[in-house]
Design a protein around this motif. Structure first.
Motif, PDB file in Angstrom:
ATOM      1  N   LEU A 196      -2.008 -13.071   7.004  1.00  0.00           N
ATOM      2  CA  LEU A 196      -0.823 -12.359   5.961  1.00  0.00           C
ATOM      3  C   LEU A 196       0.484 -13.382   6.737  1.00  0.00           C
ATOM      4  O   LEU A 196       0.643 -12.623   7.255  1.00  0.00           O
ATOM      5  N   ASP A 197       1.672 -14.088   6.251  1.00  0.00           N
ATOM      6  CA  ASP A 197       2.351 -14.081   6.573  1.00  0.00           C
ATOM      7  C   ASP A 197       3.299 -14.452   5.208  1.00  0.00           C
ATOM      8  O   ASP A 197       3.132 -14.488   3.963  1.00  0.00           O
ATOM      9  N   PRO A 198       4.424 -12.985   5.254  1.00  0.00           N
ATOM     10  CA  PRO A 198       4.953 -12.630   5.876  1.00  0.00           C
ATOM     11  C   PRO A 198       3.877 -11.524   6.143  1.00  0.00           C
ATOM     12  O   PRO A 198       3.483 -11.171   5.596  1.00  0.00           O
ATOM     13  N   PRO A 199       3.883 -10.528   7.730  1.00  0.00           N
ATOM     14  CA  PRO A 199       2.694  -9.637   7.786  1.00  0.00           C
ATOM     15  C   PRO A 199       3.159  -8.540   6.612  1.00  0.00           C
ATOM     16  O   PRO A 199       4.152  -8.242   6.293  1.00  0.00           O
ATOM     17  N   PRO A 200       2.098  -7.204   6.572  1.00  0.00           N
ATOM     18  CA  PRO A 200       2.557  -6.285   5.885  1.00  0.00           C
ATOM     19  C   PRO A 200       3.844  -5.193   6.162  1.00  0.00           C
ATOM     20  O   PRO A 200       4.250  -4.642   5.453  1.00  0.00           O
ATOM     21  N   ALA A 201       4.150  -4.997   7.830  1.00  0.00           N
ATOM     22  CA  ALA A 201       5.295  -4.605   7.805  1.00  0.00           C
ATOM     23  C   ALA A 201       7.013  -5.191   7.399  1.00  0.00           C
ATOM     24  O   ALA A 201       7.725  -4.600   6.912  1.00  0.00           O
ATOM     25  N   ARG A 202       6.153  -6.530   6.893  1.00  0.00           N
ATOM     26  CA  ARG A 202       7.782  -7.104   6.546  1.00  0.00           C
ATOM     27  C   ARG A 202       7.453  -7.600   4.923  1.00  0.00           C
ATOM     28  O   ARG A 202       8.263  -8.836   3.968  1.00  0.00           O
ATOM     29  N   THR A 203       6.628  -6.582   4.098  1.00  0.00           N
ATOM     30  CA  THR A 203       6.129  -7.365   2.777  1.00  0.00           C
ATOM     31  C   THR A 203       6.145  -6.142   1.878  1.00  0.00           C
ATOM     32  O   THR A 203       5.893  -4.727   2.063  1.00  0.00           O
ATOM     33  N   LEU A 204       7.312  -6.439   0.777  1.00  0.00           N
ATOM     34  CA  LEU A 204       7.375  -5.342  -0.361  1.00  0.00           C
ATOM     35  C   LEU A 204       6.707  -5.390  -1.506  1.00  0.00           C
ATOM     36  O   LEU A 204       6.684  -6.302  -2.366  1.00  0.00           O
ATOM     37  N   VAL A 205       6.234  -4.413  -2.126  1.00  0.00           N
ATOM     38  CA  VAL A 205       5.173  -4.535  -2.929  1.00  0.00           C
ATOM     39  C   VAL A 205       5.514  -3.320  -4.085  1.00  0.00           C
ATOM     40  O   VAL A 205       6.431  -2.582  -3.619  1.00  0.00           O
TER      41      VAL A 205
END
Length: 321
Positions: A196-205
């Motif tokens: 996944l790009d951007p990775p989970p730590a840099r993806t806001l839900v």
């Protein structure tokens, strides 16, 4: 061209701090439920340049892979929100799980110099992108969403520590399961992908409602030893950006706490649902959705409030409000 994008429109009063009188907003609706579109008539009256895009009706077919697409409208909005040093990409994906027309909007911010991604840039602010819901303050993502990060506006498809009910009745002809479970499984597989790009730590839900407390309580019944469910629920990763709602959480946190996302790789969670370890993800998700519905049944007050929203929207459209 647009100078702002509004995702769903429940409470127009909450939007006023983010919009000026002459703004040209694009309103993007994640699905057709009244609580996410009841403010549209007022918004159209207030802002003469307002453009509304409703999600297209999606056929209830099995999707093997989540596809992000960009319409001409989203492409124009992407250009409007971009600036000299940062580019914005707005794409949407159909996930007909909560409703047959549910879609998710994704915003990805990149530095024009890829080597500068992950650095905060403040010299030239981005335009405003706002998510509005009927039961809380709007969640705003503007210049504070950092380069190299993404925001997912999930409507009622995915919440903090939970997922939306299945309001579709279509059955998958191949599996005999609710088609909604198959579509949700497609989304879960995408969000749990190691690439996944951007990775989970840099993806806001950003979900459409704040059900976090109830969702965490249910999740703890399934995973009582999950220490992540005992942490401060309002903790956020400021490396992603700043926003104005407790609904915002990084995908990394959701992968640690949200049972709908954890089912893909948690044998203990499947065992607590009496789902075989080898069962497919749609089977496991259907079982989890049934368990969650039993834990949190629809209430009379919910139904009455929804009917009230419908009457209010009619009154607005007729000019009474």
């Amino acid at each position: 061209m647009y100078d702002s994008v509004i995702v769903d429109c429940g409470d127009t009063a909450a939007l006023s701090p983010f919009l000026d009188a002459e703004c040209k907003p694009l309103v993007f609706l994640t699905h057709g439920h009244l609580d996410h579109m009841s403010g549209v008539p007022t918004l159209q009256r207030t802002y003469k340049h307002c453009t509304v895009r409703t999600p297209p009706q999606q056929p209830s077919t099995t999707a093997a892979q989540l596809r992000w697409t960009s319409s001409q409208t989203l492409a124009e909005a992407s250009r409007s929100l971009s600036c000299a040093c940062m580019t914005v990409s707005l794409t949407a994906a159909a996930v007909p799980a909560h409703t047959s027309d549910s879609v998710i909007l994704r915003m990805v911010v990149r530095h024009t110099d890829a080597r500068q991604d992950n650095l905060k840039v403040e010299e030239e602010p981005l335009g405003c992108l706002v998510s509005s819901s009927p039961d809380g303050p709007p969640a705003a993502v503007s210049q504070s969403l950092h380069a190299g990060c993404a925001a997912l506006f999930t409507g009622d498809t995915l919440f903090a520590c939970g997922a939306g009910r299945f309001f579709t009745s279509t059955v998958d002809s191949e599996t005999g399961l609710p088609a909604a479970a198959t579509h949700l499984a497609c989304l879960v597989s995408h969000l749990t992908s190691p690439s996944l790009d951007p990775p989970p730590a840099r993806t806001l839900v950003l979900g459409g409602h704040e059900y976090g407390a109830a969702n965490r309580a249910f999740a703890r019944t399934l995973e009582p030893t999950n220490e992540q469910l005992r942490d401060n629920p309002d903790a956020v990763d400021r490396d992603v950006g700043s926003w104005y709602s407790v609904r915002g959480a990084t995908l990394a946190r959701e992968l640690d706490t949200n049972p709908f996302l954890r089912l893909a790789a948690s044998p203990s969670l499947r065992a607590s649902l009496n789902v075989h370890a080898d069962a497919t993800l749609p089977v496991a998700l259907a079982a989890l959705r049934t368990a969650k519905d039993s834990h949190s049944p629809l209430t009379l007050s919910f139904v009455l409030s929804y009917l009230w929203l419908g009457l209010k929207m009619k009154a607005i459209s007729w000019g009474f409000l």
